[in-house]
Design an enzyme around this catalytic site. Structure first.
Site, PDB file in Angstrom:
ATOM      1  CB  SER A 100      54.900  -1.600 -23.307  1.00  0.00           C
ATOM      2  OG  SER A 100      54.378   0.074 -22.275  1.00  0.00           O
ATOM      3  CG  HIS A 114      50.844  -1.076 -23.216  1.00  0.00           C
ATOM      4  ND1 HIS A 114      51.631  -0.958 -23.705  1.00  0.00           N
ATOM      5  CD2 HIS A 114      49.801  -1.634 -24.326  1.00  0.00           C
ATOM      6  CE1 HIS A 114      52.208  -0.680 -24.962  1.00  0.00           C
ATOM      7  NE2 HIS A 114      50.818  -0.767 -25.944  1.00  0.00           N
ATOM      8  CD  GLU A 133      54.599   8.223 -22.381  1.00  0.00           C
ATOM      9  OE1 GLU A 133      55.345   9.078 -21.265  1.00  0.00           O
ATOM     10  OE2 GLU A 133      54.772   8.640 -23.915  1.00  0.00           O
ATOM     11  CB  SER A 134      50.822   3.050 -25.579  1.00  0.00           C
ATOM     12  OG  SER A 134      50.507   3.153 -24.579  1.00  0.00           O
ATOM     13  CG  PHE A 192      57.574   1.407 -18.382  1.00  0.00           C
ATOM     14  CD1 PHE A 192      59.021   2.415 -19.334  1.00  0.00           C
ATOM     15  CD2 PHE A 192      57.374   0.378 -19.209  1.00  0.00           C
ATOM     16  CE1 PHE A 192      58.263   3.204 -19.919  1.00  0.00           C
ATOM     17  CE2 PHE A 192      56.786   0.898 -20.121  1.00  0.00           C
ATOM     18  CZ  PHE A 192      57.504   1.488 -21.135  1.00  0.00           C
ATOM     19  CD  GLU A 238      51.613   2.524 -10.984  1.00  0.00           C
ATOM     20  OE1 GLU A 238      52.488   3.880 -11.440  1.00  0.00           O
ATOM     21  OE2 GLU A 238      50.946   2.233 -11.893  1.00  0.00           O
ATOM     22  CB  CYS A 253      49.018   5.265 -21.720  1.00  0.00           C
ATOM     23  SG  CYS A 253      50.516   4.641 -21.409  1.00  0.00           S
ATOM     24  CG  PHE A 264      50.749   6.406 -15.311  1.00  0.00           C
ATOM     25  CD1 PHE A 264      51.240   7.482 -16.489  1.00  0.00           C
ATOM     26  CD2 PHE A 264      49.866   5.276 -16.702  1.00  0.00           C
ATOM     27  CE1 PHE A 264      51.570   6.946 -17.630  1.00  0.00           C
ATOM     28  CE2 PHE A 264      50.147   5.594 -18.090  1.00  0.00           C
ATOM     29  CZ  PHE A 264      51.194   6.393 -18.883  1.00  0.00           C
TER      30      PHE A 264
END
Length: 388
Positions: free
Chosen positions: A278, A291, A107-108, A272, A295, A122, A53
């Site tokens: 976020s 954010h 995404e952000s 998430f 991983e 992102c 990611f």
């Protein structure tokens, strides 16, 4: 600090019938634009699995003349959905205060002022694809373009990006084809900060402000890599936390948000599945946005704000203590008038003590015209002295 519940604070848009008709027409045209871009899109083979990611975000800011036109905050939800659909992201929740609206995206984040838009996305989002429609919506509202800035750090997984983000050259080419003032093409400049063989930052700016700007506005962005493994675990959904609100509260505490955002800030966040976090926070005219990609193979967190203070050292130190990265980059974009009010520019620190010592590896700066400065510094952990 007030915590905003998901989808809380969403208010219906109150716009005139004429504005609604214009918005509906633009949504219809968006469908045609999307279909046309699909033809030229350099989409990847769906069978190819992404390497990981992409945490580092693409950032787009557009400013309009504050004395002209109708407020962007009156644009309806359907139109924002159409704009963001082109960027391949969706609105998850919204909150507002007197000065601006803040949207948590899939995404952000998106922040909308009356005459300014700030979008940060992102992953493999196609942020620049939303620019033509966004400019058209603004034009229909009588808004006069003053400034466009597109920035991003070099990607971790550049081969996973899609048109027009396969390279900075492609991004510039696409942006310059967008319609600028008086119907002409956008006319801007492209810049690179940092070591091209390591961490570096791309900047594209189209400035139509004319005379030197006396604005005190600035943006500070802290991008952190190789986060502490224990910190990363705090941004995974834990089995014992059944409720989403409980998972968000746990991540909120790991990030030490109370230390990073002002006590009067209102907060909207999202945890998430199975991991990732976020957050948007608003305090008067300022925003904070955080954010986290936890991983371990490519852990990353960004914390950005346009808060106007004279010294960012304490905020930087608290952010680093919360995430304990092995390296980080910090950027400051500001008008020269804003720099005059800053006692300690964070990019000028030769080292930072935050439980361990971070040593500055590179420092870059460039000026655009006579009144806008872009600064970037990269730091690496020198020695670990404490985990707190």
């Amino acid at each position: 600090m007030q915590h905003q519940q998901q989808n809380g604070g969403i208010q219906p848009d109150h716009v005139q019938v004429q504005d609604q008709q214009q918005d509906q027409q633009q949504v219809l045209e968006h469908t045609q634009q999307k279909a046309g871009e699909a033809i030229v899109s350099e989409a990847k083979d769906a069978s190819v699995v992404p390497a990981g990611f992409e945490g580092p975000e693409k950032i787009l800011e557009i400013d309009f003349n504050p004395s002209m036109g109708k407020s962007l905050r009156e644009v309806n939800r359907e139109t924002w959905d159409a704009i963001l659909d082109l960027a391949r992201c969706q609105i998850l929740s919204k909150m507002s205060n007197e000065f601006l609206d803040a949207y948590v995206l899939s995404e952000s984040s998106l922040f909308v002022y009356s005459h300014k838009v700030f979008i940060k996305t992102c992953g493999t989002t196609t942020l620049l694809r939303c620019l033509p429609l966004l400019l058209k919506v603004a034009e229909s509202r009588g808004l006069e373009l003053q400034w466009i800035g597109y920035t991003r750090k070099n990607f971790i997984f550049p081969d996973d990006q899609e048109f027009p983000h396969s390279s900075f050259a492609q991004e510039i080419e696409y942006t310059k084809k967008c319609r600028g003032p008086q119907g002409g093409a956008l006319n801007g400049g492209a810049y690179i900060l940092g070591d091209l063989l390591a961490d570096h930052w791309y900047v594209y700016v189209a400035d139509y402000c004319g005379d030197a700007n006396q604005s005190s506005e600035r943006n500070v962005n802290i991008m952190m890599y190789d986060l502490d493994i224990d910190v990363c675990q705090g941004f995974y959904r834990q089995p014992e936390l059944d409720l989403e609100a409980d998972a968000q509260r746990a991540a909120y505490e790991v990030a030490k948000i109370n230390d990073l955002c002002g006590p009067d800030a209102i907060v909207d966040d999202r945890m998430f599945e199975p991991c990732g976090y976020s957050l948007n926070a608003l305090q008067d005219e300022s925003f904070y946005t955080l954010h986290v990609t936890p991983e371990p193979e490519y852990s990353y967190a960004s914390f950005e704000t346009n808060l106007e203070i004279s010294d960012y050292t304490d905020l930087l130190t608290k952010t680093l203590r919360a995430f304990r990265p092995k390296r980080f980059a910090i950027t400051m974009f500001a008008d020269e008038a804003a720099l005059e009010k800053i006692r300690q520019c964070p990019t000028q620190l030769t080292s930072v003590a935050a439980g361990c010592t971070y040593r500055r590896e590179t420092q870059s700066t460039t000026s655009i015209r006579a009144d806008y400065a872009c600064r970037m510094s990269v730091y690496v952990m020198e020695n670990q002295t404490s985990s707190s």
